[in-house]
Design an enzyme around this catalytic site. Structure first.
Site: not given
Length: 383
Positions: A12, A106-107
């Site tokens: 993350d 974003d993960e």
């Protein structure tokens, strides 16, 4: 293979939007920073760890955030820039692992099962984390465990810019002392309900009989009990950017009526925009297709900042159609496709939009979902 203990890494990017802004302007590092619209009715899309110390969080009204931290710097979001970095990180992961899932911009989840034979999963996950930071300049945290649930919680505990391993057999012990709100899928309402029951920690939740949880919450209660006990069998779903949502219309008779065609484009874009939001997806690429009366078919596409907002999608679709259309020729068919899909929701785009805009989209989608997908649409789509 079914009895093999899995090794799942979760990555993350820390305060993603904020740290991209700090790459653009290093003077912002270490300061309270808010990313979002600057009007009182706007919302906070992201905030720095320094701002979080004042009680600020994402989705908070900007007016309240400014009151909590008057000295905070506010920056309008640049989704195009964030999307670019998201793609760069995706490419790095794709080049270095056998299978990964892109859970949001974003993960990421990475399945490293079986790689101990060749590298050593922990060492490999660490090297990948350092590689991402080295090549992008962005801090990223990661957790490693036997399933997606525990690895995600481990990442959250490792933040900011850290890493944490939860070995096989220690999943339940790791989760036990944590607050129930730290379990994925436990929102504010569920947290409040559990606390009314006197359930403050994941350990207490795990000790409630599963039958009682089922009576209380139905199937969700069973799933919550499983998660509290560190049980999660969900697979890492391989990421394929080529997945898309599309629609096309063949006209009853060939036409050069541009107002009619533009109205059809509005209707089609709203239709698949609704599908996009229902699936909790964002699109990063738009394609418009025209087939002329002589069956000559042309397409034009544009990579865009990840979004699922109709007003942004419609603008791009119209721009592509204008560039593609040859006014001298009769048109037989037009089509619209959204591709480069990633999980995410509309709020991720709201850097200049207000809470009223969010509620409007939610209300329209809710009405269309309950009473028919196309009950409400823009007037420009009714020609």
């Amino acid at each position: 293979m079914s009895n093999c203990v899995r090794t799942i890494a979760h990555y993350d990017l820390d305060a993603f939007y904020v740290n991209v802004e700090c790459l653009k302007n290093p003077q912002l590092k270490g300061k309270p920073l808010l990313v979002g619209g600057k009007s009182d009715r706007a919302v906070v899309a992201a905030c720095s760890y320094e701002a979080r110390k004042f009680g600020i969080h994402s989705a908070m009204p900007m007016k309240l955030a400014r009151r909590l931290c008057p000295q905070a710097t506010i920056i309008s979001g640049d989704m195009e820039h964030y999307s670019k970095y998201s793609r760069v990180v995706t490419d790095i992961i794709r080049e270095n692992v056998p299978q990964f899932e892109k859970a949001s911009v974003d993960e990421f989840y990475v399945d490293l099962t079986g790689m101990d034979k060749f590298f050593g999963c922990i060492k490999y996950s660490q090297e990948l984390r350092h590689k991402i930071t080295k090549e992008t300049g962005l801090p990223i945290s990661n957790g490693v465990s036997t399933n997606k649930l525990v690895s995600k919680v481990a990442t959250d505990e490792a933040k900011p810019n850290g890493e944490l391993q939860v070995p096989s057999g220690r999943e339940k012990k790791f989760l036990a002392p944590l607050d129930v709100s730290k379990l994925p899928m436990v929102g504010e309402k569920t947290t409040a309900l559990l606390r009314q029951m006197g359930v403050m920690t994941i350990q207490t939740l795990s000790e409630i009989p599963v039958e009682m949880m089922e009576n209380l919450m139905g199937k969700n209660g069973i799933e919550l009990w499983r998660r509290a006990n560190g049980i999660d069998d969900t697979p890492v779903v391989p990421y394929h950017e080529q997945k898309s949502i599309s629609t096309e219309t063949t006209f009853e008779s060939d036409t050069i009526d541009i107002r009619f065609m533009q109205a059809q484009l509005v209707k089609m874009t709203e239709r698949i925009g609704f599908e996009l939001r229902q699936q909790n997806k964002l699109t990063g690429c738009i394609t418009v297709k025209i087939r002329y009366a002589d069956f000559n078919t042309l397409t034009r596409q544009n990579t865009i900042a990840y979004t699922s907002a109709d007003h942004i999608l419609l603008k791009k679709v119209k721009e592509l159609f204008t560039k593609l259309y040859d006014r001298r020729l009769l048109v037989r068919l037009i089509g619209v496709r959204f591709s480069h899909l990633v999980p995410g929701n509309y709020q991720i785009d709201l850097f200049e939009d207000t809470t009223e805009m969010i509620r409007l989209y939610q209300a329209l989608d809710s009405l269309n979902y309950r009473y028919g997908r196309y009950l409400i649409m823009r007037a420009s789509g009714l020609l």
